[in-house]
Write an enzyme that holds these catalytic residues in place. Structure first.
Site, PDB file in Angstrom:
ATOM      1  N   LYS A 165       0.846  -1.200   0.020  1.00 17.11           N
ATOM      2  CA  LYS A 165       0.135   0.176   0.035  1.00 17.11           C
ATOM      3  C   LYS A 165       0.842   1.235   0.146  1.00 17.11           C
ATOM      4  O   LYS A 165       1.944   1.182   0.336  1.00 17.11           O
ATOM      5  CB  LYS A 165      -0.854   0.124   1.274  1.00 17.11           C
ATOM      6  CG  LYS A 165      -2.106   0.993   0.901  1.00 17.11           C
ATOM      7  CD  LYS A 165      -3.287  -0.242   0.627  1.00 17.11           C
ATOM      8  CE  LYS A 165      -4.351   0.870   0.321  1.00 17.11           C
ATOM      9  NZ  LYS A 165      -5.730   0.035   0.033  1.00 17.11           N
ATOM     10  N   ASP A 204      -7.106   4.567  -3.999  1.00 17.63           N
ATOM     11  CA  ASP A 204      -7.523   4.233  -2.876  1.00 17.63           C
ATOM     12  C   ASP A 204      -8.312   5.722  -2.530  1.00 17.63           C
ATOM     13  O   ASP A 204      -8.452   6.562  -3.455  1.00 17.63           O
ATOM     14  CB  ASP A 204      -6.548   3.857  -1.706  1.00 17.63           C
ATOM     15  CG  ASP A 204      -7.288   3.392  -0.454  1.00 17.63           C
ATOM     16  OD1 ASP A 204      -7.569   2.122  -0.446  1.00 17.63           O
ATOM     17  OD2 ASP A 204      -7.316   4.194   0.482  1.00 17.63           O
TER      18      ASP A 204
HETATM   19  N1  GLU Z   1      -7.546   0.429  -2.716  1.00 14.99           N
HETATM   20  C1  GLU Z   1      -8.135  -0.979  -2.918  1.00 14.99           C
HETATM   21  C2  GLU Z   1      -8.178  -1.593  -1.906  1.00 14.99           C
HETATM   22  O1  GLU Z   1      -8.319  -1.229  -0.678  1.00 14.99           O
HETATM   23  C3  GLU Z   1      -7.818  -1.512  -4.247  1.00 14.99           C
HETATM   24  C4  GLU Z   1      -6.401  -1.878  -4.258  1.00 14.99           C
HETATM   25  C5  GLU Z   1      -6.227  -2.477  -5.679  1.00 14.99           C
HETATM   26  O2  GLU Z   1      -6.842  -2.663  -6.807  1.00 14.99           O
HETATM   27  O3  GLU Z   1      -4.556  -2.649  -5.837  1.00 14.99           O
HETATM   28  O4  GLU Z   1      -8.078  -3.043  -1.826  1.00 14.99           O
END
Ligand code: GLU
Length: 449
Positions: A126, A166
């Site tokens: 992340k 996100d």
């Molecule tokens: N931010 C999203 C999550 O919390 C998507 C992450 C992504 O698609 O890589 O899963």
């Protein structure tokens, strides 16, 4: 918690001082793993949990950019590459003033288990920044994204680390980030970012996937009690990408979403939220939610209102928190449980406090943790990577069918795992154990790395 797990947790808390959200996420996962660790002593012998709670790599970098007045601004960028046992690091970027290393670590840790639950080959990571896109012009957002990527690009790659969106990062930001990556590397490496526009490598249904998937998960969960969304009255907090498409899916399944919210207030609509109006306001006009009520006679806007308190005023069957972490506390949970809410389904990452989860479970309310219920977004990101790798673009029907099948499989694997460990209906235990086992087995196979 067993003495060994609680001493491991003490260690995690000590080594990551001042990161309360990461502590919360680690406590929740470790709290579920006692039975699986006891039944499989080889996990402890290989120090799997000690390794899993320590990110493989943590990056923190300076992001300088120039605003429209010519002032030089400085933000902080982060990427936590947490675990790559199952595939390249995968997880979104969050741009919000509240973002710290601890926030990114909590999100990255959750992402490991979420991504494992999808059954697809993606590791967990992340990133983000304390940059606040609110009120910034397109040109400022572009300059920020370009500066952010100028540092981050060296750590990315379709086989290495694949970010997405996100909170605060949507199609516009992914476009600017991808453009800068392409420019620096001189490679049209589509699979290096997901959430791209459908005209240039994105997948149909990726935008809708997190919200749609959460509602499909909820539908499966409700069915275990012989219930459905048909005629159900629903609260969905937030009004961003996840909330928007959760609302649309509830309506498709015959339910009505009575209210949604943003950080300034709540909108209650007697006739049910008009998704098209909401989408236009949020995505096209980038307006505040108060504007919704100004344009819709059946709606009231309550500045600083609490969306969960509405359950005490009007019958509600399902609550889907889709805003941000720790937005639903014990008081809200008590209101929901005391007024006959059947299910709470996390569309956001960790929106319920531990105390709220405790209240809901003690009251027999069905509860779905975000790492299971909101996995549809990242799952569809992995499907986008598949399409990019094969230079293909799937139809809407096929992409949506894959999402539905994945959400059903996640639901069933959580439910079966909970049953197997003597806790039927405990989706928290089911998600943590099923996700953990998949990652742990891969880590064992790959040796001490
Ligand atoms: N931010 C999203 C999550 O919390 C998507 C992450 C992504 O698609 O890589 O899963």
């Amino acid at each position: 918690m067993t003495p060994a797990l609680s001493s491991l947790l003490d260690d995690v808390l000590r080594r990551n001082a001042g990161e309360p959200e990461f502590h919360q996420a680690a406590r929740e996962v470790l709290g579920s793993l006692g039975p699986v660790i006891e039944a499989n002593p080889h996990y402890a012998r290989a120090a799997v949990l000690e390794r899993m709670t320590e990110p493989e790599r943590q990056l923190i970098f300076r992001v300088p950019w120039t605003d429209d007045e010519g002032n030089i601004r400085v933000n902080r960028g982060f990427r936590v590459e947490f675990n790559s046992a199952l595939g390249p690091y995968k997880g979104g970027l969050r741009f919000h003033p509240s973002v710290t290393l601890g926030t990114v670590k909590f999100l990255g840790f959750e992402q490991i288990f979420k991504n494992a639950l999808t059954g697809l080959p993606i590791g967990g990571g992340k990133g983000g920044s304390d940059f606040d896109p609110k009120g910034r012009s397109d040109a400022e957002v572009m300059r920020f994204c370009q500066s952010f990527m100028t540092e981050l690009y060296r750590h990315l790659g379709e086989y290495t680390d694949v970010p997405a969106g996100d909170i605060g990062v949507g199609g516009r930001e992914i476009g600017y980030l991808f453009g800068q990556y392409k420019r620096i590397t001189n490679r049209y490496e589509s699979g290096v970012l997901t959430g791209k526009g459908v005209g240039w490598g994105g997948s149909l249904v990726r935008t809708e996937a997190t919200g749609f998937g959460a509602v499909v998960f909820a539908q499966r969960m409700l069915a275990t009690r012989g219930r459905s969304f048909d005629g159900a009255r629903v609260l969905v907090s937030g009004s961003g990408n996840v909330a928007l498409y959760a609302i649309q899916k509830v309506h498709q399944l015959g339910g009505t979403v009575m209210a949604c919210s943003d950080s300034s207030g709540v909108v209650y609509d007697r006739d049910g939220i008009d998704v098209e109006l909401l989408r236009r306001l949020k995505e096209v006009e980038r307006a505040r939610l108060s504007e919704y009520a100004a344009r819709r006679p059946s709606a009231d806007y309550r500045a600083n209102g609490d969306i969960w308190a509405l359950a005490a005023e009007t019958p509600i069957d399902v609550a889907i928190p889709c805003a941000t972490q720790n937005e639903l506390d014990a008081t809200a949970a008590t209101t929901l449980a005391g007024n006959g809410v059947a299910a709470v389904v996390e569309g956001a990452n960790m929106p319920c406090t531990p105390e709220a989860v405790h209240v809901l479970r003690a009251a027999g309310v069905l509860f779905a943790p975000g790492k299971a219920a909101n996995a549809g977004g990242v799952a569809t990101s992995a499907l986008e990577m598949q399409q990019n790798a094969s230079r293909d673009a799937w139809t809407l029907e096929y992409a949506e069918q894959r999402l539905d099948d994945i959400m059903t499989a996640i639901h069933d694997s959580c439910a079966e795992t909970a049953e197997q460990y003597g806790a039927p209906g405990d989706y928290v235990l089911g998600a943590n154990v099923a996700g953990f086992v998949r990652v742990a087995d891969a880590m064992l196979a790959l040796g001490v790395i």
